[in-house]
Design an enzyme around this catalytic site. Structure first.
Site, mmCIF file in Angstrom:
data_model
loop_
_atom_site.group_PDB
_atom_site.id
_atom_site.type_symbol
_atom_site.label_atom_id
_atom_site.label_comp_id
_atom_site.label_asym_id
_atom_site.label_seq_id
_atom_site.Cartn_x
_atom_site.Cartn_y
_atom_site.Cartn_z
ATOM 1 C CB SER A 50 -0.886 -0.017 1.253
ATOM 2 O OG SER A 50 -1.660 1.154 1.303
ATOM 3 C CB SER A 83 -1.974 -9.152 -5.855
ATOM 4 O OG SER A 83 -1.205 -8.209 -6.552
HETATM 5 N N1 LIG Z 1 7.591 7.102 -8.601
HETATM 6 C C1 LIG Z 1 6.380 7.101 -8.041
HETATM 7 N N2 LIG Z 1 5.429 6.257 -8.497
HETATM 8 C C2 LIG Z 1 4.206 6.213 -7.910
HETATM 9 N N3 LIG Z 1 3.823 6.981 -6.877
HETATM 10 C C3 LIG Z 1 4.744 7.847 -6.384
HETATM 11 C C4 LIG Z 1 6.037 7.935 -6.941
HETATM 12 N N4 LIG Z 1 6.733 8.865 -6.249
HETATM 13 C C5 LIG Z 1 5.886 9.337 -5.311
HETATM 14 N N5 LIG Z 1 4.694 8.742 -5.376
HETATM 15 C C6 LIG Z 1 3.556 9.011 -4.475
HETATM 16 O O1 LIG Z 1 3.299 7.829 -3.710
HETATM 17 C C7 LIG Z 1 1.911 7.706 -3.427
HETATM 18 C C8 LIG Z 1 1.416 6.350 -3.954
HETATM 19 O O2 LIG Z 1 0.072 6.186 -3.592
HETATM 20 P P1 LIG Z 1 -0.940 5.217 -4.349
HETATM 21 O O3 LIG Z 1 -2.289 5.520 -3.817
HETATM 22 O O4 LIG Z 1 -0.731 5.294 -5.828
HETATM 23 O O5 LIG Z 1 -0.439 3.792 -3.836
HETATM 24 P P2 LIG Z 1 -1.125 2.359 -4.024
HETATM 25 O O6 LIG Z 1 -0.018 1.420 -4.315
HETATM 26 O O7 LIG Z 1 -2.231 2.434 -5.013
HETATM 27 O O8 LIG Z 1 -1.679 2.052 -2.565
HETATM 28 P P3 LIG Z 1 -2.960 1.166 -2.114
HETATM 29 O O9 LIG Z 1 -2.540 -0.268 -2.162
HETATM 30 O O10 LIG Z 1 -3.225 1.614 -0.700
HETATM 31 O O11 LIG Z 1 -4.108 1.481 -3.029
HETATM 32 C C9 LIG Z 1 1.222 8.873 -4.108
HETATM 33 O O12 LIG Z 1 1.023 9.880 -3.153
HETATM 34 C C10 LIG Z 1 2.239 9.303 -5.180
HETATM 35 O O13 LIG Z 1 2.137 10.663 -5.514
#
Ligand SMILES: Nc1ncnc2c1ncn2[C@@H]1O[C@H](COP(=O)(O)OP(=O)(O)OP(=O)(O)O)[C@@H](O)[C@H]1O
Ligand SMILES: [Mg+2]
Length: 197
Positions: free
Chosen positions: A35, A107
């Site tokens: 997450s 996952s």
């Molecule tokens: N290189 C990067 N790639 C993706 N996100 C990044 C990156 N650098 C910084 N971030 C930041 O990290 C955070 C990632 O959050 P995101 O909600 O996309 O995660 P997630 O994997 O979908 O989590 P979850 O499993 O809780 O849904 C965002 O705030 C995003 O702006």
């Protein structure tokens, strides 16, 4: 549940017909990671980029799917497996319809991701590991979930009180803790090539 008396009906259009109609090869890009590792951020950014390049695509996102199709499921290992099974079946249908699909799901279990690969078909499935490190994800905590998990409010939270099994052979690993969103997107550009007819 048995499928004994259920007979598959073959239509008049083939996958090849639908590929030609959509002018692309369908594919599923499966994003896995903790997450906060960036699965939703990168999936939706890639969707925007692909649409701008004329690709018909769609994001299946963990949180969104749990509001609807999988609202009856929790986070036990059994429910997580069922969550992934249903998503994989939906991705397979979308691929069969001709779409490129981005799947953004923690996952955490290898066997569930392998199930997804086998449902979708290995030739249509690409695993992308967003390897940000727990410390980075917890520092970001975009939804405040780690704080709640540490406080014991959310039980079975991946990385804190439930395991994450990292992929052994992902097609692509992105250290989203070190790379910018733009750099991550650029390194995914070659994945868009998979979808060329
Ligand atoms: N290189 C990067 N790639 C993706 N996100 C990044 C990156 N650098 C910084 N971030 C930041 O990290 C955070 C990632 O959050 P995101 O909600 O996309 O995660 P997630 O994997 O979908 O989590 P979850 O499993 O809780 O849904 C965002 O705030 C995003 O702006
Ligand atoms: Mg997300």
């Amino acid at each position: 549940m048995t499928t004994k008396n259920i007979v598959r009906h073959t239509g008049q259009a083939t996958l090849r017909d639908r590929e030609q109609f959509c002018r692309q090869k369908p594919h599923t890009l499966w994003f896995t990671g903790l997450s906060g590792s960036g699965k939703s951020t990168l999936s939706f950014a890639l969707e925007r980029r692909m649409l701008d390049r004329g690709k018909a695509c769609y994001v299946l996102d963990g949180d969104n799917v749990r509001h609807g199709l999988n609202r009856d499921l929790g986070f036990s290992p059994r429910d997580r497996a069922e969550n992934i099974r249903r998503i994989a079946e939906v991705a397979r249908l979308m691929n069969d319809a001709g779409l490129v699909v981005m799947c953004a799901f923690i996952s955490p279990f290898r066997k569930d991701r392998e199930m997804a690969r086998s449902i979708i078909g290995p030739e249509y499935f690409t695993e992308i590991y967003l390897d940000a490190g727990l410390d980075v994800c917890e520092e970001r905590d975009p939804k405040g979930l780690y704080e709640k998990a540490r406080a014991g409010v959310i039980p079975g939270f991946t990385g804190v009180s439930a395991p994450y099994e990292w992929p052994e052979h992902p097609s692509l690993t992105l250290d989203t803790g070190r790379m910018s969103i733009g750099e991550c997107l650029e390194s995914q550009d070659e994945l868009i090539l998979f979808t060329r007819v």
